[in-house]
Write an enzyme that holds these catalytic residues in place. Structure first.
Site, PDB file in Angstrom:
ATOM      1  CG  ASP A  12      14.359  -4.901 -10.206  1.00 35.69           C
ATOM      2  OD1 ASP A  12      14.642  -5.760 -11.067  1.00 35.69           O
ATOM      3  OD2 ASP A  12      13.275  -4.858  -9.616  1.00 35.69           O
ATOM      4  NE  ARG A  67       8.497   2.381  -4.274  1.00 42.95           N
ATOM      5  CZ  ARG A  67       9.174   1.492  -3.567  1.00 42.95           C
ATOM      6  NH1 ARG A  67       9.797   1.868  -2.461  1.00 42.95           N
ATOM      7  NH2 ARG A  67       9.246   0.235  -3.934  1.00 42.95           N
ATOM      8  CB  SER A 117       8.447  -8.353  -6.206  1.00 43.95           C
ATOM      9  OG  SER A 117       8.638  -6.969  -6.056  1.00 43.95           O
ATOM     10  CG  ASP A 127       6.694   1.220  -6.611  1.00 47.64           C
ATOM     11  OD1 ASP A 127       5.802   1.823  -5.976  1.00 47.64           O
ATOM     12  OD2 ASP A 127       7.176   0.141  -6.249  1.00 47.64           O
TER      13      ASP A 127
HETATM   14  N1  ARG Z   1       0.890  -2.761  -5.118  1.00 50.53           N
HETATM   15  C1  ARG Z   1       1.547  -2.020  -4.109  1.00 50.53           C
HETATM   16  C2  ARG Z   1       1.693  -0.590  -4.495  1.00 50.53           C
HETATM   17  O1  ARG Z   1       1.572  -0.279  -5.641  1.00 50.53           O
HETATM   18  C3  ARG Z   1       2.831  -2.647  -3.683  1.00 50.53           C
HETATM   19  C4  ARG Z   1       3.960  -2.509  -4.623  1.00 50.53           C
HETATM   20  C5  ARG Z   1       5.072  -3.317  -4.105  1.00 50.53           C
HETATM   21  N2  ARG Z   1       6.313  -3.044  -4.767  1.00 50.53           N
HETATM   22  C6  ARG Z   1       7.270  -3.949  -4.828  1.00 50.53           C
HETATM   23  N3  ARG Z   1       8.383  -3.594  -5.341  1.00 50.53           N
HETATM   24  N4  ARG Z   1       7.082  -5.154  -4.385  1.00 50.53           N
HETATM   25  O2  ARG Z   1       1.898   0.268  -3.676  1.00 50.53           O
END
Ligand code: ARG
Length: 409
Positions: free
Chosen positions: A15, A95, A174, A124
């Site tokens: 990405d 994040r 992912s 995110d």
């Molecule tokens: N669902 C989790 C969160 O919102 C994990 C997100 C994982 N992100 C990723 N790019 N795989 O914190």
């Protein structure tokens, strides 16, 4: 004329790699990439090379592991930080730190924009955007994947056409990693009927039947020693990820409510986080009053929600932290845990501040608890419930117009 600049939060994955080129081609910007180390254990030299090869103007690497531990993981342990009782927030906590560091670089490098590689379906994007705007509302935000509604296959196609190196061994997961855990989603995990295949796990081992004991000591709600050895929290997390992971501990498989309303199936590996939170919770139960515990449970829950939902910088979190920190002054002591075959159990605890008093609790002779006092206490305790039931029973006997008052007996 010199071009305007954008600071891109860069992981080196598909990405963010295609983002570099999109930012150049579509937005006509010079790109400064920023990689923030939160313990993802990657080859950062390779990441830098990749960024420059694709054509970034400059790459900045920031080791933020210590800050991640002291300012994000410590408060989370103190708040027993879990989302929906399950997810230890590994990705969610990193994040806002990555966003903060990227804003700092944007200022240093005179960038007008910040970019990230988040999609429009996840959490995110919310964490990045809200944190960036809370820190500097004048920065423009560009999220090429979201803005252009890109899918994975389109990105891969674009990368091939543009000669952007992509990892050929990519499976369909992912994955996001930091010292507090691994988050795994997508691919065949989207079939919620199916058990996660072994290839999605890295920290947790499922083939061990050995039993291990651990002793964790806390000072003011912070883990300070493991098995009698004082150490930094970062080292302890590292050791526990291995030790507890080797005993099969730390997998979470749950259906999670994302901020944007989607229910998704999420897999996590977080051996250290789950062990430390479990130990911390147990110690709190011994040293905090039932009133404190009842209220702190609500506060913890709200704290976890803020951390999850991108509101890390909301002033409410500062206020909740003030309450939580006050409660942690007495959270000192040791917790002994037993780990066996994926099971984790507290088997012993010690604290100078313990409210557990053997001489009160014991059923043996010599107890200091005066049972005679209990009779009067119970009568007053049940006073309102008993009176209300008397009224309901009388109403049920004759007064049909209040017939909704039904007594189960
Ligand atoms: N669902 C989790 C969160 O919102 C994990 C997100 C994982 N992100 C990723 N790019 N795989 O914190």
């Amino acid at each position: 004329m010199t071009k305007k600049k954008v600071a891109l939060a860069y992981s080196g994955g598909l990405d963010t790699s295609v983002c570099i080129r999109y930012l150049q081609k579509i937005h006509d910007l010079d790109v400064v990439t920023v990689t923030v180390d939160c313990g993802q254990n990657e080859d950062f030299v390779e990441t830098e090379k990749k960024s420059l090869d694709i054509g970034s103007l400059k790459h900045v690497f920031i080791d933020a592991k210590d800050e991640f531990v002291s300012d994000y993981i410590v408060p989370s342990i103190r708040a027993n930080g879990l989302y929906q009782e399950k997810y230890p927030l590994a990705t969610a906590l990193a994040r806002p730190l990555i966003a903060k560091k990227t804003v700092e670089i944007a200022h240093k490098e005179n960038c007008n924009f910040i970019a990230h590689g988040c999609t429009g379906k996840g959490n995110d994007q919310v964490r990045f955007d809200v944190t960036i705007k809370s820190l500097d509302p004048s920065l423009g935000i560009i999220a090429p994947i979201r803005d252009m509604n890109l899918t994975r296959d389109v990105e891969i196609d674009f990368a091939r056409k543009e000669n952007i190196q992509i990892d050929t061994k990519v499976n369909n997961y992912s994955i996001d990693v930091n010292i507090w855990g691994r988050s795994i989603e997508g691919g065949n995990l989207e079939d919620v009927l199916v058990e996660p295949p072994l290839d999605c796990f890295q920290l947790v081992k499922f083939d061990s039947s050995k039993t291990q004991y651990l002793e964790i000591e806390f000072e003011n709600g912070i883990p300070v020693s493991l098995d009698g050895v004082k150490m930094s929290l970062i080292s302890m997390i590292d050791i526990l990820n291995k030790k507890a992971g080797n005993c099969g501990i730390g997998v979470v498989d749950h259906i999670e409510d994302r901020i944007v309303g989607i229910k998704s199936r999420e897999i996590y590996e977080a051996p250290a986080a789950i062990t430390l939170i479990e130990a911390h919770k147990d110690l709190e139960k011994m040293v905090l009053t039932s009133q404190e515990l009842r209220f702190k449970h609500l506060v913890d829950n709200q704290w976890g929600w803020l951390a999850y939902s991108g509101l890390w910088l909301d002033p409410l979190r500062t206020a909740l932290d003030a309450f939580i920190n006050e409660t942690q002054k007495r959270v000192n002591g040791k917790i002994r845990m037993k780990m066996h075959n994926g099971g984790l159990r507290v088997v012993g605890r010690y604290s100078d501040n313990s409210l557990y008093k053997n001489e009160l609790a014991t059923y043996e002779s010599g107890s200091l608890f005066n049972q005679e006092l209990a009779r009067g206490f119970v009568e007053l305790w049940g006073l309102q419930s008993i009176t209300a039931n008397t009224i309901i029973n009388n109403l049920n006997k004759g007064k049909k117009y209040l017939g909704e008052y039904k007594n189960e007996n």
